[in-house]
Design a protein around this motif. Structure first.
Motif, PDB file in Angstrom:
ATOM      1  N   THR A 134       0.984  -1.622  -0.223  1.00 55.84           N
ATOM      2  CA  THR A 134      -0.122  -0.059   0.525  1.00 55.84           C
ATOM      3  C   THR A 134       0.618   1.158  -0.358  1.00 55.84           C
ATOM      4  OG1 THR A 134      -2.116  -1.275   0.991  1.00 55.84           O
ATOM      5  CG2 THR A 134      -1.478   1.595   1.140  1.00 55.84           C
TER       6      THR A 134
ATOM      7  N   LEU B 277       1.287   5.256  -0.117  1.00 54.66           N
ATOM      8  CA  LEU B 277       0.008   6.544  -0.406  1.00 54.66           C
ATOM      9  C   LEU B 277       0.132   7.227  -0.771  1.00 54.66           C
ATOM     10  CD1 LEU B 277      -0.899   8.015   2.391  1.00 54.66           C
ATOM     11  CD2 LEU B 277       1.709   9.250   2.568  1.00 54.66           C
TER      12      LEU B 277
ATOM     13  N   ARG C 288      -0.752  11.146  -2.584  1.00 56.92           N
ATOM     14  CA  ARG C 288      -2.069  12.200  -3.490  1.00 56.92           C
ATOM     15  C   ARG C 288      -2.301  12.589  -4.971  1.00 56.92           C
ATOM     16  NH1 ARG C 288      -2.208  16.975  -0.307  1.00 56.92           N
ATOM     17  NH2 ARG C 288      -2.237  18.926  -1.116  1.00 56.92           N
TER      18      ARG C 288
ATOM     19  N   THR D  45      -3.035   2.280  -3.040  1.00 49.87           N
ATOM     20  CA  THR D  45      -2.494   3.469  -3.526  1.00 49.87           C
ATOM     21  C   THR D  45      -4.300   3.578  -1.525  1.00 49.87           C
ATOM     22  OG1 THR D  45      -5.013   4.402  -4.635  1.00 49.87           O
ATOM     23  CG2 THR D  45      -2.446   3.389  -5.082  1.00 49.87           C
ATOM     24  N   ALA D  46      -3.760   4.285  -0.949  1.00 48.10           N
ATOM     25  CA  ALA D  46      -3.808   5.451   0.702  1.00 48.10           C
ATOM     26  C   ALA D  46      -3.589   6.509   0.501  1.00 48.10           C
ATOM     27  CB  ALA D  46      -2.967   4.847   1.372  1.00 48.10           C
ATOM     28  N   PRO D  47      -5.046   7.495   0.111  1.00 49.07           N
ATOM     29  CA  PRO D  47      -4.942   8.481   0.197  1.00 49.07           C
ATOM     30  C   PRO D  47      -4.710   9.208   1.036  1.00 49.07           C
ATOM     31  CG  PRO D  47      -7.310   8.644   0.554  1.00 49.07           C
ATOM     32  CD  PRO D  47      -5.834   6.606   0.800  1.00 49.07           C
ATOM     33  N   THR D  48      -4.153  10.445   0.569  1.00 51.95           N
ATOM     34  CA  THR D  48      -3.436  11.285   2.465  1.00 51.95           C
ATOM     35  C   THR D  48      -4.127  11.333   3.046  1.00 51.95           C
ATOM     36  OG1 THR D  48      -3.679  13.541   0.641  1.00 51.95           O
ATOM     37  CG2 THR D  48      -1.591  11.749   0.842  1.00 51.95           C
TER      38      THR D  48
ATOM     39  N   GLY E  29      -6.585   7.807   4.657  1.00 52.33           N
ATOM     40  CA  GLY E  29      -5.563   6.428   4.286  1.00 52.33           C
ATOM     41  C   GLY E  29      -4.843   6.023   5.633  1.00 52.33           C
TER      42      GLY E  29
ATOM     43  N   GLN F 107      -5.897   2.964   6.648  1.00 49.56           N
ATOM     44  CA  GLN F 107      -5.826   2.266   5.538  1.00 49.56           C
ATOM     45  C   GLN F 107      -4.169   1.820   5.966  1.00 49.56           C
ATOM     46  OE1 GLN F 107      -6.666   3.142   1.271  1.00 49.56           O
ATOM     47  NE2 GLN F 107      -5.410   1.307   0.758  1.00 49.56           N
TER      48      GLN F 107
END
Length: 280
Positions: A126, A128, A130, A152-155, A159, A162
């Motif tokens: 995973t 991070l 943006r 993917t993990a959002p900022t 996230g 996650q």
């Protein structure tokens, strides 16, 4: 923009890097502001302009290689001596692995190499993410992230949750710890002896989950021959509080950068003031 990325994705890596060298030098020659920041950052690290001269062209390569890495077939990747074993050992501890990558060499290839080599057995990596504020580039980035073994993990707070969930499941997470975070998400910590606003997220994740810290970067080989993946662990014991761990991470980043200063992104505004995120 997607059309051009797909077109360039089929080009050989040596050609993309050749164009990148030209673009890197043009940026250097045409922008006094960029040139001053580049040299000032190198001087802060105790390096002369001659020692980092190769990084001028390498900065351009970082941009022109993206179509191939995001939308084309993966170039040749080799592992530096002991690097594969470092990652295997980290996964074997069962507490999750937190991969930290500075703006050194090609950080995109590091994530792809880990996903290709370990995701089948250890689950997805995973990272991070943006999204770009430019609509065309955001579409390209979104399409490129849909790769097997990568999530993917959002900022955002969601996230972060996650990433914590992934680490507690024994999987892995990837971050760029020398990226300046938004205001309120970091602290001022020395980086090559000069205060730099530094993210605390990596320190908090490893302290909260017990994840193993692994420093990883992709060396860009000459003449488009591909990449070499380097991996190492923190020297000494991990501190028990966030402030001390952030400093340990910065010091580890410094040691990595000094091994190959000609591939570091010296033009990055590492010492800038953090941006203010708009309130919802």
């Amino acid at each position: 923009m997607i059309f051009w990325f797909r077109f360039l994705a089929h080009w050989p890596l040596w050609a993309l890097h050749a164009i990148g060298q030209v673009i890197g030098w043009l940026a250097w020659l045409l922008s006094p502001t960029y040139r001053r920041r580049f040299l000032a950052n190198a001087k802060t690290a105790g390096l002369s302009g001659w020692q980092v001269l190769g990084a001028v062209g390498q900065a351009g390569c970082m941009s022109t290689e993206l179509p191939r890495l995001w939308m084309g077939g993966q170039p040749k990747v080799e592992w530096a001596e002991g690097a594969f074993q470092v990652i295997e050992t980290a996964y074997a501890e069962g507490q999750g692995v937190l991969f930290l990558t500075p703006h050194l060499g090609c950080f995109e290839i590091s994530a792809q190499a880990v996903a290709n080599a370990f995701s089948a057995a250890q689950g997805p990596l995973t990272v991070l993410f943006r999204p770009s504020r430019q609509k065309g580039l955001a579409q390209v980035m979104e399409a490129s992230r849909a790769r097997p073994g990568l999530e993917t993990a959002p900022t955002t707070l969601a996230g972060v949750r996650q990433m914590i969930k992934a680490l507690r499941a024994g999987r892995s997470v990837g971050l760029l710890p020398d990226q300046v975070p938004p205001e309120g998400m970091g602290q001022w910590v020395p980086f090559f002896g000069k205060p730099a606003y530094t993210m605390t997220l990596a320190a908090r994740l490893t302290l909260q989950t017990g994840a193993k810290l692994v420093f990883i970067w992709g060396e860009r080989l000459s003449w488009g021959r591909g990449y070499r993946i380097h991996a190492s662990v923190l020297q000494g014991e991990l501190a028990s509080d966030v402030d001390a761990v952030v400093l340990q991470i910065n010091q580890a980043m410094e040691r990595l950068i000094l091994t190959r200063p000609e591939q570091y992104l010296w033009g990055y505004a590492r010492y800038k003031q953090p941006r203010q995120e708009p309130h919802a």
